[in-house]
Design a protein around this motif. Structure first.
Motif, mmCIF file in Angstrom:
data_model
loop_
_atom_site.group_PDB
_atom_site.id
_atom_site.type_symbol
_atom_site.label_atom_id
_atom_site.label_comp_id
_atom_site.label_asym_id
_atom_site.label_seq_id
_atom_site.Cartn_x
_atom_site.Cartn_y
_atom_site.Cartn_z
ATOM 1 N N ASP A 1 -80.040 66.890 -6.374
ATOM 2 C CA ASP A 1 -80.897 67.030 -5.199
ATOM 3 C C ASP A 1 -82.128 67.867 -5.507
ATOM 4 N N TYR B 1 -89.338 62.276 0.563
ATOM 5 C CA TYR B 1 -90.129 61.349 1.377
ATOM 6 C C TYR B 1 -90.822 62.133 2.491
ATOM 7 N N THR C 1 -88.110 59.707 7.076
ATOM 8 C CA THR C 1 -86.746 59.269 6.768
ATOM 9 C C THR C 1 -86.764 57.753 6.621
ATOM 10 N N ARG D 1 -83.510 52.609 -0.961
ATOM 11 C CA ARG D 1 -84.182 53.138 0.232
ATOM 12 C C ARG D 1 -83.203 53.295 1.388
ATOM 13 N N SER E 1 -81.197 56.316 0.755
ATOM 14 C CA SER E 1 -81.966 57.547 0.974
ATOM 15 C C SER E 1 -82.006 57.958 2.436
ATOM 16 N N ILE F 1 -82.722 62.561 2.230
ATOM 17 C CA ILE F 1 -84.049 62.353 1.637
ATOM 18 C C ILE F 1 -84.357 63.367 0.524
ATOM 19 N N ASN G 1 -81.973 63.555 -2.081
ATOM 20 C CA ASN G 1 -81.163 63.046 -3.182
ATOM 21 C C ASN G 1 -82.067 62.278 -4.152
ATOM 22 N N PRO H 1 -81.156 57.923 -5.406
ATOM 23 C CA PRO H 1 -81.663 56.733 -4.718
ATOM 24 C C PRO H 1 -83.185 56.689 -4.680
ATOM 25 N N TYR H 2 -83.828 57.868 -4.651
ATOM 26 C CA TYR H 2 -85.294 57.893 -4.639
ATOM 27 C C TYR H 2 -85.846 57.271 -5.916
#
Length: 275
Positions: free
Chosen positions: A9, A15, A18, A67, A70, A74, A76, A79-80
């Motif tokens: 994290d 982002y 969200t 996405r 995520s 937001i 993590n 996944p980003y």
């Protein structure tokens, strides 16, 4: 673009909003369905040059899964980075099959004398450029995960360069399609006269190429504007100018698959009349 920590994290939001889980899962389903349709067409049409296209559909679906993932966190990084790399780099995979289609269409219509370059070199040159663009964009997004400001800046520059090369290649490609199309209209071959619907394949190339150009232009402006730009800070733009355009390209190539023309000309050689 926003910086990632090396793993796990981040200590800040990755982002500026969200991400929508609904939109993400919707495009997971759409690209998965599109990829499945192309797999079902690829085998009977023997259109093996569309394997990169199928991989591009898989990449798009996986990216939008990132996405959707995520949405729950937001900060993590996994996944980003997944969505950043795969959504960005899937377009060159789709483009590779488009490039390869032109050479095969030219040969199928027995019109190599109308081509700007020989079909063999046309395919090789554009696919090499496309691979370079793909690798560059993957490297650039990976560098953005380095965790330091210099790496993020350098990675962003590399991605911009890759997108620029992709746009330049497509501009020349579209010009090549236009020249070939015009020459064949003015001086038809026997095959093109027999197969009345050959022009549909050309319009398919125009449409899909145009969609990829608009999409790549959007991503280029987005990356050049940086994390403070409106395009990066407004999620809807991604779905309007990237996801929707790429899915439209998937639909168009399924509706007017170049493999249909190639199968018809193969049948012609075996004495089966063209449609």
């Amino acid at each position: 673009m926003t910086m990632l920590t090396a793993r796990g994290d981040a200590d800040f939001d990755l982002y500026p909003y969200t991400p929508s889980a609904t939109a993400g899962y919707a495009f997971v389903a759409l690209f998965s369905l599109g990829g499945l349709v192309h797999i079902c067409m690829l085998i009977p049409l023997r259109a093996w040059f569309f394997i990169p296209f199928v991989l591009g559909c898989a990449g798009e679906a996986s990216g939008y899964y990132g996405r959707a993932w995520s949405h729950s966190d937001i900060r993590n990084g996994s996944p980003y980075l997944l969505q950043l790399m795969l959504i960005l780099a899937s377009a060159p995979l789709l483009a590779a099959s488009v490039y390869m289609s032109l050479g095969r269409i030219i040969r199928a219509l027995d019109a190599t004398h109308h081509a700007v370059l020989s079909p063999r070199w046309t395919t090789k040159i554009y696919v090499v450029i496309d691979i370079g663009s793909f690798v560059t964009q993957m490297m650039g997004t990976a560098m953005q995960a380095s965790g330091d400001a210099a790496g993020v800046k350098t990675g962003n520059t590399i991605v911009v360069a890759g997108l620029g090369v992709q746009l330049g290649a497509f501009a020349v490609f579209i010009l090549s399609v236009v020249v070939f199309h015009r020459r064949l209209v003015l001086e038809p071959t026997e095959v093109s006269l027999e197969f009345k619907n050959w022009a549909r394949s050309m319009w398919m190339l125009y449409a899909v190429s145009g969609l990829i150009v608009v999409r790549s232009s959007f991503r280029l402006v987005e990356f050049m504007s940086g994390s403070s730009g409106k395009l990066y800070n407004t999620e809807v733009y991604l779905y309007v100018f990237d996801a929707s355009l790429m899915f439209t390209a998937v639909v168009i190539t399924a509706a007017v698959h170049p493999g249909i023309l190639l199968r018809a000309t193969r049948n012609r050689e075996r004495g089966i009349p063209l449609l």
